[in-house]
Design an enzyme around this catalytic site. Structure first.
Site, PDB file in Angstrom:
ATOM      1  N   ARG A  94      53.451 -16.255  58.198  1.00 43.10           N
ATOM      2  CA  ARG A  94      52.014 -16.674  58.453  1.00 43.10           C
ATOM      3  C   ARG A  94      51.212 -16.825  57.177  1.00 43.10           C
ATOM      4  O   ARG A  94      50.236 -17.299  57.016  1.00 43.10           O
ATOM      5  CB  ARG A  94      51.587 -15.600  59.712  1.00 43.10           C
ATOM      6  CG  ARG A  94      50.167 -15.878  59.954  1.00 43.10           C
ATOM      7  CD  ARG A  94      49.744 -17.173  60.541  1.00 43.10           C
ATOM      8  NE  ARG A  94      50.704 -17.454  61.741  1.00 43.10           N
ATOM      9  CZ  ARG A  94      50.614 -18.382  62.553  1.00 43.10           C
ATOM     10  NH1 ARG A  94      49.432 -19.427  62.025  1.00 43.10           N
ATOM     11  NH2 ARG A  94      51.163 -18.874  63.671  1.00 43.10           N
ATOM     12  N   ASN A 349      53.045  -8.429  63.717  1.00 42.67           N
ATOM     13  CA  ASN A 349      53.565  -8.906  64.951  1.00 42.67           C
ATOM     14  C   ASN A 349      54.086 -10.168  65.001  1.00 42.67           C
ATOM     15  O   ASN A 349      53.921 -10.687  63.849  1.00 42.67           O
ATOM     16  CB  ASN A 349      52.636  -8.363  66.057  1.00 42.67           C
ATOM     17  CG  ASN A 349      53.352  -7.864  66.979  1.00 42.67           C
ATOM     18  OD1 ASN A 349      54.012  -8.399  67.728  1.00 42.67           O
ATOM     19  ND2 ASN A 349      52.953  -6.899  67.918  1.00 42.67           N
ATOM     20  N   HIS A 351      52.588 -13.140  65.534  1.00 43.73           N
ATOM     21  CA  HIS A 351      51.977 -14.244  65.014  1.00 43.73           C
ATOM     22  C   HIS A 351      51.924 -14.093  63.263  1.00 43.73           C
ATOM     23  O   HIS A 351      51.865 -15.147  62.872  1.00 43.73           O
ATOM     24  CB  HIS A 351      50.265 -13.970  65.314  1.00 43.73           C
ATOM     25  CG  HIS A 351      49.372 -15.277  65.082  1.00 43.73           C
ATOM     26  ND1 HIS A 351      48.774 -15.130  64.096  1.00 43.73           N
ATOM     27  CD2 HIS A 351      49.308 -16.379  65.692  1.00 43.73           C
ATOM     28  CE1 HIS A 351      48.173 -16.560  63.833  1.00 43.73           C
ATOM     29  NE2 HIS A 351      48.469 -17.143  64.870  1.00 43.73           N
ATOM     30  N   CYS A 352      52.351 -12.879  62.853  1.00 41.62           N
ATOM     31  CA  CYS A 352      52.295 -12.673  61.529  1.00 41.62           C
ATOM     32  C   CYS A 352      53.525 -13.186  61.151  1.00 41.62           C
ATOM     33  O   CYS A 352      53.849 -13.615  59.824  1.00 41.62           O
ATOM     34  CB  CYS A 352      52.299 -11.307  61.219  1.00 41.62           C
ATOM     35  SG  CYS A 352      50.819 -10.330  61.828  1.00 41.62           S
ATOM     36  N   ILE A 353      54.549 -13.287  61.803  1.00 42.69           N
ATOM     37  CA  ILE A 353      55.885 -13.599  61.393  1.00 42.69           C
ATOM     38  C   ILE A 353      56.225 -15.242  61.581  1.00 42.69           C
ATOM     39  O   ILE A 353      57.528 -15.751  61.293  1.00 42.69           O
ATOM     40  CB  ILE A 353      56.950 -12.719  61.849  1.00 42.69           C
ATOM     41  CG1 ILE A 353      57.204 -12.953  63.418  1.00 42.69           C
ATOM     42  CG2 ILE A 353      56.686 -11.463  61.570  1.00 42.69           C
ATOM     43  CD1 ILE A 353      58.442 -12.337  63.865  1.00 42.69           C
TER      44      ILE A 353
END
Length: 363
Positions: A94, A349, A351-353
């Protein structure tokens, strides 16, 4: 080879679509960094593999993976997941990845933002700084090189001209010390093709990214924002969430609409156990992974895909309430929960990955 453009996306008629618009697929990066992921990254790899398998049920998924991890990743991931060999420093697609854009004619391009590992949180980060260009090269998508250090987790768009962000992150002197708020707004408008920037204040408490919006609040559709909410007056998140609520309550989006605000419960608080700490000593460039640190856990860090919502399972006391809220917000989509404690231990989490690629033909 994908060309690097000297024009501006907004002038060319390109915009960043909302996350709920149709995807051509999703991108991720395989984790292996030993000072961020405990036990040789094996528990994190198992968590990433669960996330990838869940997404691959609904849409194509590409995993960027180093040469030394290629066989391992291939064995752990479903056959439908495409593996592309690429060197990286860590696994936050992300933030280091490209932000894809489309135009009214269905063409696909991408923005390559500057990346400095959240203001130098870890070093080196030179390979992560190349990830966006590599993604666009693989897709043969023309590339806009933005003169702005920015992570994808620090912005959330509604696809209709509005971007949501935080002052804590985008105005942090460790990102773009020479730029004013007006300068940053101009770049957001030029590269995302938005006309309205809604600024919240601080982000999630103890979020080591300096307050990424995707742990605090996100658009779920035009005019509707989900907000991390804290009911405990003694929790440092309490005033942060209330300040965000007040700002959202008076904000108007690019179409002039008042915003509906939906509250998501705050999990925990959760803390790093002794078994989850990593003894990194004084290694230069390493991250803090000490016993007792509060983890940046948030249900707002979910991912919207083709026909599904992938949500983190974080706290049995609140998981079902969060699931019910997301089910009400996204009635046509299947709500899929994945345990993500091991990802939280690394500082992010779901969304970050992940990074979505909208439907479009490179051009």
């Amino acid at each position: 080879m994908a060309p690097t453009l000297t024009s501006l996306p907004a002038a060319d008629g390109f915009r960043m679509p909302a996350e709920w618009e149709p995807h051509a697929g999703t991108w991720m990066i395989w984790p292996e960094r030993p000072d961020n992921w405990r036990e040789g990254a094996v528990p994190a790899q198992e968590a990433f593999a669960r996330v990838a398998a869940a997404i691959a049920r609904f849409e194509p998924l590409t995993m960027l993976v180093s040469a030394r991890q290629w066989r391992n990743a291939r064995a752990m991931l479903p056959p439908a997941v495409r593996l592309v060999e690429a060197t990286s420093d860590d696994s936050w697609c992300r933030d280091s990845g490209a932000s894809f854009l489309t135009d009214a004619g269905g063409r696909l391009r991408g923005v390559d933002w500057g990346f400095n590992a959240w203001g130098g949180l870890y070093t080196p980060f030179d390979q992560d700084e190349l990830i966006a260009a590599k993604m666009l090269e693989v897709e043969r998508a023309p590339r806009y090189a933005a003169p702005l250090v920015l992570e994808g987790g620090s912005i959330h768009v509604d696809g209709e001209g509005t971007v949501l962000t935080t002052e804590e992150c985008l105005l942090n002197p460790n990102r773009n010390p020479g730029l004013s708020r007006a300068d940053i707004e101009r770049h957001l408008k030029d590269y995302l093709n938005v006309s309205t920037v809604i600024w919240l204040g601080a982000g999630l408490v103890d979020d080591e990214t300096s307050g990424h919006i995707d742990n605090l609040a996100c658009f779920v559709r035009p005019g509707v924002v989900a907000l991390t909410w804290c009911e405990d007056p003694l929790d440092p998140q309490y005033p942060i969430s209330r300040d965000a609520f007040e700002r959202l309550s008076v904000a108007r989006d690019a179409r002039g609409r008042a915003l509906e605000i939906v509250k998501l419960p705050l999990p925990g608080p959760l803390f790093r156990s002794a078994a989850e700490a990593i003894d990194i000593g004084s290694l230069p460039g390493s991250m803090s992974r000490g016993f007792g640190e509060r983890l940046g856990a948030s249900y707002a860090n979910f991912y919207i895909g083709n026909g599904f919502i992938l949500m983190p399972l974080l706290d049995p006391r609140h998981d079902e309430a969060a699931r019910d809220i997301l089910a009400r917000l996204f009635p046509p989509r299947e709500i899929v929960g994945v345990p993500t404690h091991e990802i939280i231990l690394g500082g992010g989490n779901i969304h970050c990955i992940t990074q979505q690629q909208p439907v479009g033909v490179p051009g």
